[in-house]
Write a protein that holds these residues in place. Structure first.
Motif, short mmCIF file in Angstrom:
data_model
loop_
_atom_site.label_atom_id
_atom_site.label_comp_id
_atom_site.label_asym_id
_atom_site.label_seq_id
_atom_site.Cartn_x
_atom_site.Cartn_y
_atom_site.Cartn_z
N PHE A 1 48.42 37.80 29.81
CA PHE A 1 49.11 36.82 30.43
C PHE A 1 48.34 35.58 31.01
O PHE A 1 48.98 34.70 31.56
N SER A 2 47.05 35.80 30.98
CA SER A 2 46.20 34.75 31.58
C SER A 2 46.56 34.32 33.12
O SER A 2 46.78 33.03 33.59
N LYS A 3 47.00 35.25 33.75
CA LYS A 3 47.60 35.01 34.95
C LYS A 3 46.89 35.88 36.09
O LYS A 3 46.45 36.79 36.15
N GLU A 4 46.30 35.05 37.20
CA GLU A 4 45.50 35.58 38.33
C GLU A 4 46.55 36.00 39.30
O GLU A 4 47.16 35.26 39.76
N THR A 5 46.52 37.19 39.71
CA THR A 5 47.43 37.65 40.65
C THR A 5 46.63 38.34 41.98
O THR A 5 47.36 38.36 42.93
N ASN A 6 45.57 38.31 41.99
CA ASN A 6 44.76 39.12 43.18
C ASN A 6 45.28 40.25 43.70
O ASN A 6 45.34 40.65 44.67
N CYS A 7 45.65 40.82 42.36
CA CYS A 7 46.64 42.39 42.84
C CYS A 7 45.77 43.50 43.46
O CYS A 7 46.23 44.34 43.99
N GLN A 8 44.32 43.44 43.01
CA GLN A 8 43.44 44.23 43.63
C GLN A 8 43.22 44.12 45.24
O GLN A 8 42.79 45.03 46.05
N ILE A 9 43.62 42.99 45.75
CA ILE A 9 43.37 42.53 47.02
C ILE A 9 44.74 42.42 47.87
O ILE A 9 44.76 42.71 48.93
N ASN A 10 45.52 41.90 47.09
CA ASN A 10 46.92 41.52 47.53
C ASN A 10 47.75 42.99 47.64
O ASN A 10 48.31 43.22 46.22
N SER A 11 48.31 43.53 48.57
CA SER A 11 48.88 44.80 48.53
C SER A 11 50.46 44.60 47.85
O SER A 11 50.94 45.56 47.78
N SER A 12 50.91 43.19 47.77
CA SER A 12 52.20 43.26 47.37
C SER A 12 52.68 43.62 45.97
O SER A 12 53.61 43.95 45.59
N HIS A 13 51.58 43.74 45.35
CA HIS A 13 51.83 44.28 43.91
C HIS A 13 51.70 45.87 43.78
O HIS A 13 51.97 46.31 42.87
N ASP A 14 51.40 46.53 45.06
CA ASP A 14 51.54 47.88 45.00
C ASP A 14 52.73 48.67 44.60
O ASP A 14 53.00 49.67 43.86
N GLU A 15 53.93 47.91 44.88
CA GLU A 15 55.13 48.30 44.62
C GLU A 15 55.35 48.35 43.00
O GLU A 15 56.27 49.43 42.62
N TYR A 16 54.82 47.54 42.04
CA TYR A 16 55.14 47.83 40.79
C TYR A 16 54.43 48.79 40.46
O TYR A 16 54.87 49.52 39.56
N VAL A 17 52.87 49.25 40.58
CA VAL A 17 52.36 50.29 40.44
C VAL A 17 53.13 51.62 40.82
O VAL A 17 53.21 52.57 39.93
N ASN A 18 53.73 51.57 41.96
CA ASN A 18 54.35 52.89 42.53
C ASN A 18 55.49 52.89 41.64
O ASN A 18 56.02 54.04 41.28
N SER B 1 44.27 51.81 38.84
CA SER B 1 45.52 51.49 38.50
C SER B 1 45.58 49.82 38.74
O SER B 1 46.11 49.18 37.71
N LEU B 2 45.09 49.72 40.03
CA LEU B 2 45.35 48.01 40.26
C LEU B 2 44.30 47.38 39.78
O LEU B 2 44.67 46.21 39.18
N MET B 3 43.15 47.78 39.15
CA MET B 3 42.10 47.28 38.46
C MET B 3 42.52 46.98 37.12
O MET B 3 42.57 45.80 36.29
N THR B 4 43.22 48.06 36.28
CA THR B 4 43.77 47.80 34.96
C THR B 4 44.90 47.02 35.09
O THR B 4 45.11 46.04 34.09
N LEU B 5 45.69 46.70 36.01
CA LEU B 5 46.79 45.91 36.06
C LEU B 5 46.37 44.42 36.24
O LEU B 5 46.60 43.29 35.41
N ASP B 6 45.12 44.16 37.13
CA ASP B 6 44.74 42.78 37.16
C ASP B 6 44.10 42.48 35.91
O ASP B 6 44.17 41.21 35.44
N ALA B 7 43.30 43.37 35.14
CA ALA B 7 42.88 43.11 33.81
C ALA B 7 43.79 42.72 32.76
O ALA B 7 43.69 41.66 32.03
N LEU B 8 44.94 43.57 32.98
CA LEU B 8 45.93 43.19 32.02
C LEU B 8 46.59 41.71 32.16
O LEU B 8 46.94 41.20 31.39
N MET B 9 46.92 41.51 33.34
CA MET B 9 47.53 40.33 33.65
C MET B 9 46.62 39.16 33.39
O MET B 9 47.12 38.05 32.76
N LYS B 10 45.31 39.23 33.36
CA LYS B 10 44.46 38.23 33.17
C LYS B 10 44.20 38.21 31.60
O LYS B 10 44.12 36.89 31.05
#
Length: 507
Positions: free
Chosen positions: A197-214, A185-194
């Protein structure tokens, strides 16, 4: 005497109010009774599972009892009514001829069903109808042309490799048990953002994005329960529940996340203009396309439209593809002979997988067959619905009137034994070229069909191929013997208690 007069007036007022509300209640009861009788007449040509007198077939729907649904499909292989309470019925279809007739029309999405999604994603492509839907579809379609999709392959490769790097740190040369659906789920979020939206979030490493997935996962559970609990369909009742308050908080989390994406892009565009940098990217991403359309047609594409489409893509693009990859990995773990054959094919095309090209993805014929068979067995979107604008007549001569809510059960279609031999068996040969030519055009519909088919289906297939290719080159996967994945039909089809697989690094 004055008190007596007051008592009399109060009693008279109370009596009038009582009579008024009693009359309203009786009129509503008569209205509901007549509605039920009309539904019974409309559906008399279509037998179906026996409903409970009060709850209808709610247990079949709310409990996500897919095995029981398969039994119903086996007994009624074309179509059948499903009752939600005593006064509401949906007409389920699970036959390819019925599906073709249904999808060839331009009936609007069912307000009854899709309205429950609006608090989370707004009114975008998923829920719009008529000229507004057509306008949005025309605006967004350029974001998914093949030249742009080709540019996504390298980006998808990077996102998958980040996930595999995490797995390699966890796994040694021995089998290691990993709950894979969360990482996917985090990987597909990372891929979608890149990609979009051409946006680098580091969401697979940075746990602050877990809230969105949950939040997406929890929100879909609340919506599913809201949809199939008919007493909660009345806003007056639902707004007094804790589920409503929680859904409001979840909606705020999702909307704040997408608002940040939009504002960051607008700030970036403004900063470039102030610096005199007007150079455009070679290929526009999803957000470029929508912002350009808004700049050109501001009156007809509002900020609300913009937010709705971004929300829709975030929810639909991340969760559906993630589920597809997770279920594919599970099926290949359950069927090691097919896993090994895919691995051999991928090695022959990619070598060590240090790079992947668009053309190489097209050579993965057997892997593509496995992907399609996995999507047949576990379609992440299990149903779509429409409200009939005018009467419909099916190929066998039976018909329905306007106003009926029709649900195409993709799960039922894909598991219908009248269409698929041994439908529970994972058999990729169903999708060989020879068998493909024999198959009904509407027997396999993971992305729907017709004018309202999934706009992102080619992007989804690319990501599925890239992900499974890189995973199989670096890991062998095997199932947990005592923790089989159990599908849970919420808004999307998900593993009920996660998806636990053994991973072993390939040296």
């Amino acid at each position: 005497m004055e008190f007596a007069g007051l008592d009399t007036r109060w009693a008279r007022s109370f009596y009038l109010a009582f009579v008024f509300f009693l009359t309203l209640g009786l009129l509503q009861t008569i209205k509901l009774y007549l509605r039920r009788q009309q539904l019974l007449r409309d559906l008399r040509a279509f037998p179906g599972p026996s409903p409970h007198w009060f709850t209808g077939n709610r247990k079949l729907l709310l409990d996500g009892n897919l095995e029981e649904l398969e039994e119903v499909v086996k007994k009624y292989p074309c179509a059948f009514p499903i009752w939600l309470g005593p006064f509401q019925a949906f007409f389920y279809i699970c036959d390819p001829d019925y599906a073709r007739t249904f999808l060839s029309r331009t009936d609007p999405k069912s307000k009854y069903l899709y309205k429950f999604l609006i608090p989370l994603i707004g009114e975008g492509l998923l829920s719009l109808n008529g000229p507004m839907w057509f306008q949005h579809r025309c605006v967004i379609t350029p974001a998914f042309n093949f030249n742009i999709l080709k540019s996504h392959v390298n980006v998808l490769t990077q996102s998958v490799n980040i996930m595999l790097g995490k797995w390699e740190k966890m796994c040694g040369t021995q089998d290691t048990l990993v709950e894979v659906s969360g990482d996917i789920s985090l990987m597909t979020l990372d891929a979608l953002m890149k990609c979009t939206f051409s946006k680098e979030t580091n969401c697979q490493i940075n746990s602050s994005h877990d809230e969105y997935v949950n939040a997406i996962s929890e929100g879909s559970k609340i919506i599913f329960k809201h949809l199939y609990t008919f007493l909660l369909h009345h806003d007056m009742i639902f707004k007094f529940t804790t589920a409503y308050r929680r859904l409001q908080k979840i909606a705020n989390i999702l909307h704040q996340y997408t608002e940040l994406i939009i504002q960051d892009r607008r700030k970036s565009v403004k900063d470039k203009k102030e610096q005199g940098n007007t150079e455009k990217r070679k290929y526009q991403d999803f957000l470029d396309v929508i912002l350009s359309a808004q700049a050109e047609n501001g009156n007809s594409f509002s900020d609300t439209d913009l937010h709705s489409e971004v929300n829709t893509l975030m929810v639909a693009g991340q969760d559906t593809i993630g589920g597809g990859i997770a279920w594919l990995l599970y099926h290949l773990a359950q069927n090691p002979e097919h896993q090994e054959r895919c691995r051999e094919e991928i090695r022959g095309i990619l070598g060590d997988g240090s790079s992947i090209t668009w053309d190489q993805l097209g050579e993965m014929s057997y892997t593509t067959m496995c992907i399609k068979e996995s999507l047949r067995l576990m379609p992440t979107v299990t149903a779509i619905s429409r409200e009939l604008r005018k009467p419909i007549t099916f190929p066998d001569g039976r018909s329905l009137p306007a106003g009926m809510t029709v649900v195409l059960s993709i799960w039922g279609l894909h598991h219908n034994p009248a269409i698929w031999e041994n439908p529970k068996v994972f058999d990729p040969s169903r999708f060989s070229q020879e068998n493909y030519n024999k198959r009904h055009s509407h027997s396999f519909l993971p992305f729907s069909a017709g004018p309202r088919n999934c706009i992102g289906q080619h992007f989804a297939m690319i990501e599925l191929k890239v992900a499974i290719a890189l995973i199989l080159l670096r890991f062998r996967v095997s199932p947990h013997p005592t923790r089989p994945a159990s599908p849970s039909a919420q808004v999307l089809l998900k593993p009920k208690n996660g998806l636990h697989l053994y991973l072993k690094k390939i040296s």
